[in-house]
Structures are given as C-alpha cells and as structure tokens.
Design a protein around this motif. Structure first.
Motif, PDB file in Angstrom:
ATOM      1  N   ALA A  41       0.830  -1.200   0.000  1.00  0.00           N
ATOM      2  CA  ALA A  41       0.000   0.000   0.000  1.00  0.00           C
ATOM      3  C   ALA A  41       0.866   1.252   0.000  1.00  0.00           C
ATOM      4  N   ASN A  42       1.891   1.253   0.839  1.00  0.00           N
ATOM      5  CA  ASN A  42       2.811   2.386   0.941  1.00  0.00           C
ATOM      6  C   ASN A  42       3.583   2.576  -0.362  1.00  0.00           C
ATOM      7  N   SER A  43       4.113   1.480  -0.880  1.00  0.00           N
ATOM      8  CA  SER A  43       4.897   1.537  -2.105  1.00  0.00           C
ATOM      9  C   SER A  43       4.064   2.013  -3.298  1.00  0.00           C
ATOM     10  N   ARG A  44       2.816   1.594  -3.331  1.00  0.00           N
ATOM     11  CA  ARG A  44       1.913   2.001  -4.417  1.00  0.00           C
ATOM     12  C   ARG A  44       1.726   3.510  -4.428  1.00  0.00           C
ATOM     13  N   MET A  45       1.860   4.146  -3.262  1.00  0.00           N
ATOM     14  CA  MET A  45       1.711   5.599  -3.167  1.00  0.00           C
ATOM     15  C   MET A  45       3.030   6.336  -3.408  1.00  0.00           C
ATOM     16  N   GLY A  46       4.134   5.584  -3.484  1.00  0.00           N
ATOM     17  CA  GLY A  46       5.426   6.202  -3.741  1.00  0.00           C
ATOM     18  C   GLY A  46       6.426   6.079  -2.621  1.00  0.00           C
ATOM     19  N   ASP A 256      -4.947  -3.439   6.010  1.00  0.00           N
ATOM     20  CA  ASP A 256      -3.533  -3.265   5.657  1.00  0.00           C
ATOM     21  C   ASP A 256      -3.334  -2.018   4.810  1.00  0.00           C
ATOM     22  N   ALA A 257      -4.260  -1.776   3.898  1.00  0.00           N
ATOM     23  CA  ALA A 257      -4.193  -0.553   3.086  1.00  0.00           C
ATOM     24  C   ALA A 257      -4.315   0.683   3.973  1.00  0.00           C
ATOM     25  N   PHE A 258      -5.220   0.614   4.941  1.00  0.00           N
ATOM     26  CA  PHE A 258      -5.400   1.702   5.904  1.00  0.00           C
ATOM     27  C   PHE A 258      -4.085   2.008   6.623  1.00  0.00           C
ATOM     28  N   LEU A 259      -3.437   0.965   7.156  1.00  0.00           N
ATOM     29  CA  LEU A 259      -2.205   1.184   7.908  1.00  0.00           C
ATOM     30  C   LEU A 259      -1.065   1.617   7.000  1.00  0.00           C
ATOM     31  N   GLY A 260      -0.990   1.030   5.801  1.00  0.00           N
ATOM     32  CA  GLY A 260       0.040   1.457   4.855  1.00  0.00           C
ATOM     33  C   GLY A 260      -0.085   2.926   4.502  1.00  0.00           C
ATOM     34  N   ALA A 261      -1.326   3.408   4.404  1.00  0.00           N
ATOM     35  CA  ALA A 261      -1.555   4.822   4.111  1.00  0.00           C
ATOM     36  C   ALA A 261      -1.136   5.708   5.277  1.00  0.00           C
TER      37      ALA A 261
END
Length: 324
Positions: A41-46, A256-261
């Motif tokens: 999720a984090n990597s997808r955002m950069g 997981d997406a929530f926490l990655g963000a």
C-alpha cells in the motif's frame, strides 16, 4: 533509507474467482500476507519499503518475490527455504464480502525464518519497522521477529504493530492473547480491528478499550471498524472517522491498506512529532487512510486491489462518507 521495513508472512491468497462450466468454485492466485500488504500500500503511493521474511523455493515463492519487486519493495531481506514450501491460504467470502481463511502452514516457509537470517543492515536503514502477530505463532519466526523488533527499538526506529488475529493459526485463544500482548509492549503505533481490541482488553467500549491498549505506551492507537470507519487514540485525544461509501465486494487487505496509508503520511516524522500532532492533522491523515481502506474493498484480492495516491485523493474529494 527505507520509509518502512516489515517483517513477517508473505504467502499466497487463493481468492474466489467465479465458477467453471460445472459450477465448481474457482480460485485465483494472489500475493498476500498482512505485513507485505502494508508495504505494498505504501509503495503504491510512492514510499520506499523493504520486506524481511521467508518463502519456499517453488513457483509460488518466485511469484511472490517478483510481485514485491514489481511494486518497488526491496527483497534484499527475503530468504528462500530449500526444504519448506511457501505458505498458502484459501479465502472464502460471504455475501457481504467479509472473509474467512483456511491455511496450509504445517509448516509453511514464513514460520521458518531464523533470527540469524534477519538482515540487520536493512533495519539499520529503516525509519519504521512494522510487524504483526502471525509471525509470533511458532518458532523460529517468533524469535526472529522479536530479534528484529529489539534491534529496531535500539536503533530508534518507530515500531508499528498489527495484532492480526487468525484463530486457526494458534493452539488456543489464550496463547494468542499472551503473545499478542507481548508484541504490544514494543509498539509505538498499534492498529487493531474491533474484534482484536475486545480479545486483548476484554472491553467492547471503544473509548475504554483504546485507553487500555494505550497503557502499554504506544503513541497512537488505531481501531479499524470496517464500514463504520476507524477510531483513534493519541494520549487523551479520541475520535472516530467514517469510511467512504464505495461498492464493497472484498474486504481482504482493507485494514492493511489503511495502515500502509498511515505509514505513508507519517514518513519522515519522528515519534515526538506523532505524540505532538494536532487533532486536525491526525484526522486528515486518518481520513486519507480510510479512503485507502475503503477503495481496497471495491476490488478483489489484497495487493492487487490497492489504490494509487491519485485514486485516494479523488475518493476524498468526490466520494461521500458513510453514515453510521
């Protein structure tokens, strides 16, 4: 320097993918494992991320390595087992899109990470270290995880923790609670589901339950509540923020997406910055995270469903909030 490094399980999620001509249920191979999902999720955002864990020397392990590398997650810390196969999980979805799991992990490669196989150089060059409780179910991965967390704590990393309860992976709820609470003592940021908060604290009330979790010393407690959004506690500050009104088909990976963000939005911040963050700044971060989690439920799979930064920003500006 890595924004976030995660240690833990990397596995295959076989998710429902329709039926064949005879009506038999088909399953699609998807990359999974909560710590890897958080990084993705984090990597997808950069964001710049790295993974520490173990997969088998099989086609599934090769697929997972390629998947992480394909979305920009460093695999320098990924170890290949010559003797134990990659862990598999079959995901079942009910009519609401809520999931249940069946695991093929007796043993699975993720359980077999040894303390001496932990890449310490990656931890030395990480801002946040994230771990979950699935790697605490068995040895040697339990010792490897606590070894990594202890190293990261000494190096001054922010410690993020998800007590991700999967009943089928534990001998008993009592054993699970014991190890999950031990993990809590290391954490600066804690993300739990409502059910996990109740398991760990015995308290259904969000205000009281989040306070009990915070007593172990974490700077930030986050409780994900599905369609009801998420609540947070930072010291005496408590609040609840709604989810976004999307067409939910699969909840796998939403937390997981929530926490990655959240990790993405606090990149570069020190622990003191988080402790001193204003209510307005914190709620802006968590609204962003709720959008990431909500959008993930609108697609099938976990890593494959993760939204981009542009999609999250569009959701925040155009999609209405759910009313609960």
């Amino acid at each position: 320097m890595f924004d976030v490094t995660a240690i833990g399980e990397l596995l295959i999620d076989f998710t429902p993918a329709g039926n064949n001509q005879r009506g038999d249920l088909l399953f699609a191979r998807n990359p999974g494992g909560a710590p890897a999902n958080v990084l993705a999720a984090n990597s997808r955002m950069g964001g710049k991320t790295a993974f520490i864990g173990k997969v088998g020397k099989d086609s599934f392990g090769a697929f997972l390595r390629g998947t992480l590398e394909g979305i920009g997650i460093s695999t320098e810390g990924l170890v290949i087992s010559e003797t134990v196969n990659t862990t598999l999980a079959f995901v079942q979805l009910d009519h609401k899109g809520d999931r249940s799991f069946s695991f093929y992990r007796k043993p699975g490669a993720d359980m077999m990470l040894e303390p001496e196989e932990v890449n310490e150089l990656i931890i030395d060059n990480s801002h946040i270290l994230h771990f979950g409780s699935v790697s605490l179910t068995d040895e040697p991965s339990r010792s490897a995880t606590f070894h990594a967390v202890s190293l990261a704590k000494k190096k001054g990393c922010i410690i993020s923790y998800d007590p991700n309860y999967r009943p089928l992976l534990w001998d008993s709820a009592e054993k699970a609670k014991e190890q999950m609470l031990l993990g809590l003592t290391f954490a600066d940021i804690v993300k739990v589901s409502e059910e996990e908060m109740i398991l760990l604290t015995g308290e259904k009330d969000l205000v009281k339950g989040s306070m009990l979790l915070a007593e172990e010393g974490a700077a930030l407690i986050l409780v994900s509540m599905g369609a009801k959004g998420a609540c947070y506690r930072k010291g005496e500050i408590f609040g609840i923020l709604p989810a976004y009104d999307v067409n939910t088909i699969d909840t796998n990976g939403a937390g997981d997406a929530f926490l990655g963000a959240v990790h993405y939005r606090i990149r570069g911040k020190q622990l003191s910055d988080i402790r001193n963050m204003s209510k307005a700044e914190l709620e802006n971060i968590l609204s962003f995270a709720n959008a990431a989690g909500s959008l993930t439920t609108a697609k099938g799979g976990a890593i494959t469903a993760l939204p981009s930064l542009e999609e999250i920003e569009e959701c925040m500006s155009k999609v209405p909030l759910l009313n609960y």
